[in-house]
Design an enzyme around this catalytic site. Structure first.
Site, mmCIF file in Angstrom:
data_model
loop_
_atom_site.group_PDB
_atom_site.id
_atom_site.type_symbol
_atom_site.label_atom_id
_atom_site.label_comp_id
_atom_site.label_asym_id
_atom_site.label_seq_id
_atom_site.Cartn_x
_atom_site.Cartn_y
_atom_site.Cartn_z
ATOM 1 N N HIS A 1 0.810 -1.218 0.000
ATOM 2 C CA HIS A 1 0.000 0.000 0.000
ATOM 3 C C HIS A 1 0.841 1.264 0.000
ATOM 4 C CE1 HIS A 1 -3.335 -2.699 0.956
ATOM 5 N NE2 HIS A 1 -4.109 -1.737 0.532
ATOM 6 N N GLY A 2 2.045 1.186 0.468
ATOM 7 C CA GLY A 2 2.856 2.396 0.454
ATOM 8 C C GLY A 2 4.219 2.173 1.066
#
Lengths: 351, 466
Positions: free
Chosen positions: B324-325
């Site tokens: 996600h990041g």
């Protein structure tokens, strides 16, 4: 017709029906968008609505118009035995030429019974100046009707800017038009206006009594007070601006980037209801070069010139100013007296 | 260009019109590929080369694996695909994160490293299409999917614009067979697609974007907000990210559906989940099932001992967070979920009464969202401490409207969940008992009634950054 062609036509028909549902509904929703929700605007329009069939002249424009034309001073001077005269100030702070044109159009559609004169400051039709921080406001969206957007796009086309800049500006106007068309994002404003109810009765009565005028001294907005304090704190800058204006008041400008068509169309719309446009050059700090060129070229038939420190020196005194752009209460009354005198002559000539 | 923008509607109208006007299937697919590349180029034309490179490498890997019966050769091509795809992803998405972390760690050890940060721009959607192409090579390697012979089909599978930049993550095994069959307009469930697009648009423009104006300032300065405001901020962020991502998925599914292609369900009323495990069966389903099938199960899944299963869950969810990041907040968020998933295997939360189970799940998810949304770990801890009442700021006053909006979001999820007639078919919506002409008119009316409730101002989809 083949089956495929029939199917395509049928589906296109359904798309048109869908668009019809959309258009009908957006028009209905638009009726309840509180476009007049800005401070004082709703009360002023409510006041005008109450007296519109008694009004002979309206003043439309920005705060320069709002804070300069005092109907309580003008009307008695123009009233003659058996011939009453009543005017109404529809000026509003920050009103662009496009917004003024849209407001004027809305009023002309109502065909006020006695309306004979529309008083305007000569428009610039500058499609860049409307938008400083105001692109998303209800007032900005309001005038992005098909007609208003068309005028703005034509004005952009006439600009001498780079093509990319012009396309970006056109895109901005088209975007706001899309908001107008679909009432995009107007729901919260509709709900708030509905919860807030009608404009305050007292404010409406005050606008009826004052013919739409209100002196800046009577505003309780702290931003107004701050503007005055800023002006008083640096009078020398104002004096320098006035001094520089001294030599330039008679300068003309070329009209290559001016939207003449919009000006002509506006005059025609006013004439269609049996009224005339009177253009006033107010005592502002700008040189009004475009306005003067328009006057010289004969495109402004009825002009009242109250501009320039050489001719209107006392209206440019620091003492006559609330701030650098606006007259104070006494100076507005004096301006209105001068306007009435000149208008009286012009009115007789018009006959 | 995002789906909730007017210019996307214009773009899609052109794509849709020409797509169905073309008679040959090959011409349609070529047109969709051109449109997909144009769609991506509208974001950043430079990164188009990455998609093309990924397409070429994985197509070649698939063909090479098909030609060879040698296990070592196949393994080599599989490794090449992994290195290429994960290498690109690692370089563009994670290089700076790992470099910064290495510098910080080495400094802490007293042996400071000097690693330059590249500060490269993250190509939009790279996490999504990387996982898609990997699903192809892995399935071909495992002999679960015959490799496609058509470069056109494969290129369209990778770049198909409805799901290119933010999913759902479509498996090759789901999508490639659709490209072999001819699509017919008569098979398109137009009404369902139009309704789903509208639902997605409402989630994005009327829910997610509206609450963003409240959420952003609260997360920007948690110390200056009281506990009640911080709770509101966390709850509204849950609404925001759900509206944002599931809204995008709905619009993607509807858009693909109008072109004759089916995309998988990606959300199924996640905030009605009765456990964290259940939440991950309902939230970003295409990602969670990807991790399950391509990572968790190969690691041994839950067929190994309890300790190893828990470890597998931690590994999978840490990587899920990292997907996600590139930040420690995402890693911790993933670990946080992994821990609860492990705990739930030991504690039978399924026996909890429904209300209690849902409340517990929502609480875990909300705390998780704080970790996910916060700018830093310190910020997240400060926020969570404030929620627990550690702060001293006075409440700005809770506006009832926002809580009504939260209730509306939950009701919307329940309604959508209840209305869907088949869990695996996102377009299995209830029939609207109206003749076509009345439906068309009503659709126009409803759109006109909803547009005023869209938030003004452009806000890109949150999930584009992943």
């Amino acid at each position: 017709m083949t089956r495929v062609q029939g199917s395509v036509l049928r589906n296109l028909g359904l798309v048109l029906v869908c668009v019809a549902g959309f258009v009908v509904t957006t028009r209905l929703v638009r009726q309840v968008v509180p476009y007049d929700a800005d401070r004082g605007q709703r009360s002023k329009m409510a006041a005008f609505t109450e007296v519109e069939d008694e009004i002979d002249a309206i003043y439309v424009g920005s705060s320069v118009v709002y804070r300069s034309f005092v109907p309580a001073v003008i009307d008695p001077l123009l009233t003659r035995p058996g011939e009453p005269f009543r005017s109404f100030n529809l000026g509003l702070g920050g009103m662009s030429d496009f917004e003024a044109a849209a407001l004027l159009r809305e009023i002309l559609v109502r065909r006020p019974a006695r309306l004979r004169w529309v008083v305007l400051v000569p428009p610039r039709w500058d499609p860049r100046r409307y938008s400083v921080g105001n692109e998303e406001t209800l007032r900005s969206v309001r005038w992005h009707t098909p007609r208003g957007t068309f005028d703005a796009l034509m004005s952009v086309a006439l600009l001498e800017d780079a093509l990319g800049d012009k396309l970006a500006l056109m895109g901005e106007h088209v975007g706001v038009f899309a908001r107008w068309l679909g009432n995009y994002g107007m729901g919260p404003a509709i709900a708030e206006a509905w919860l807030a109810g009608d404009a305050a009765r007292g404010e409406i009565d005050a606008f009826v009594a004052q013919g739409g005028y209100r002196a800046l001294e009577d505003e309780d907005d702290p931003r107004v007070t701050k503007r005055r304090d800023t002006f008083l704190a640096d009078e020398s800058a104002y004096r320098a601006a006035v001094a520089s204006l001294m030599g330039g008041t008679q300068q003309a400008s070329d009209l290559d980037d001016f939207n003449v068509d919009a000006l002509v169309a506006q005059r025609r719309e006013v004439a269609e209801v049996g009224a005339d446009v009177v253009y006033v050059f107010p005592p502002v700090l700008g040189p009004l070069a475009v306005a003067r060129s328009l006057a010289v070229s004969g495109r402004l038939p009825l002009v009242i010139d109250l501009h320039g420190p050489l001719a209107q020196g006392d209206l440019y005194d620091v003492d006559a100013r609330f701030d650098k752009g606006h007259l104070d209460r006494e100076a507005a009354a004096e301006f209105s007296r001068r306007f009435a005198q000149l208008f009286d002559v012009l009115r007789d000539e018009g006959r | 260009m995002i789906f909730s923008e007017a210019r996307f509607i214009v773009f899609f109208a052109v794509v849709f019109g020409l797509h169905w006007a073309l008679r040959s299937q090959r011409a349609r697919k070529t047109w969709l590929l051109v449109a997909s590349y144009a769609f991506y180029a509208a974001w950043d034309v430079r990164f188009l080369a990455l998609i093309v490179a990924s397409t070429v490498v994985d197509f070649a890997a698939g063909r090479a694996m098909a030609r060879s019966n040698e296990r070592s050769t196949r393994r080599l091509w599989m490794a090449a695909s992994l290195v290429c795809n994960l290498g690109l992803l690692g370089f563009f998405k994670y290089y700076d994160f790992f470099a910064e972390s290495a510098v910080a760690f080495s400094t802490w050890l007293g042996l400071p490293l000097d690693l330059a940060l590249l500060q490269v721009v993250l190509p939009v959607g790279i996490s999504f299409y990387t996982f898609q192409t990997l699903s192809y090579t892995i399935d071909v390697y495992r002999n679960k999917l015959p490799p496609t012979r058509s470069p056109l089909d494969f290129a369209l599978f990778v770049a198909f614009f409805p799901q290119l930049v933010a999913g759902p993550i479509v498996r090759a095994s789901t999508f490639l067979p659709q490209l072999v069959r001819p699509v017919r307009f008569a098979d398109v469930r137009v009404r369902a697609c139009l309704l789903l697009f509208l639902v997605g648009w409402v989630k994005k423009a009327c829910l997610s974007d509206q609450v963003a104006v409240v959420v952003d300032p609260i997360f920007a300065a948690p110390a200056s907000h009281a506990a009640a405001d911080l709770w509101l901020g966390a709850v509204l962020y849950a609404v925001q990210i759900y509206g944002d991502f599931s809204g995008y998925s709905d619009m993607a599914i509807a858009t693909a559906g109008l072109l004759g292609y089916a995309l998988p369900v990606n959300f199924a009323a996640p905030y009605l989940a009765t456990s964290v495990r259940d939440f991950w069966r309902r939230w970003h389903i295409s990602l969670s099932t990807w991790f399950r099938d391509y990572l968790f199960i190969p690691l041994g899944g839950s067929r190994v001992g309890p300790g190893r299963t828990a470890l597998n869950l931690l590994v999978v969810f840490t990587l899920c967070g990292l997907w996600h990041g590139a930040a420690w907040t995402f890693v911790i968020w993933g670990l946080f979920h992994g821990v609860f998933l492990g705990l739930e295997r030991r504690l039978d939360v399924g026996r909890l009464p429904g209300v209690v189970a849902r409340s517990y799940t929502l609480l875990v998810v909300l705390v998780g969202w704080v970790l996910f949304r916060a700018e830093s770990l310190d910020g997240a801890l400060e926020y969570l401490a404030g929620m627990a009442g550690a702060g001293s700021a006075a409440s700005a006053g809770v506006d009832l409207r926002w809580w009504l909006l939260v209730a509306g979001t939950l009701a919307l999820q329940w309604m959508l969940s209840a209305a869907r007639r088949r869990a695996d078919d996102p377009l299995a919506l209830p029939r609207v008992p109206l003749p076509d002409i009345a439906f068309a008119f009503a659709y126009g009316v409803v759109v006109a009634l909803l547009l005023p409730w869209a938030a003004t101002g452009y806000r890109p989809f949150i999930y584009f950054q992943f």
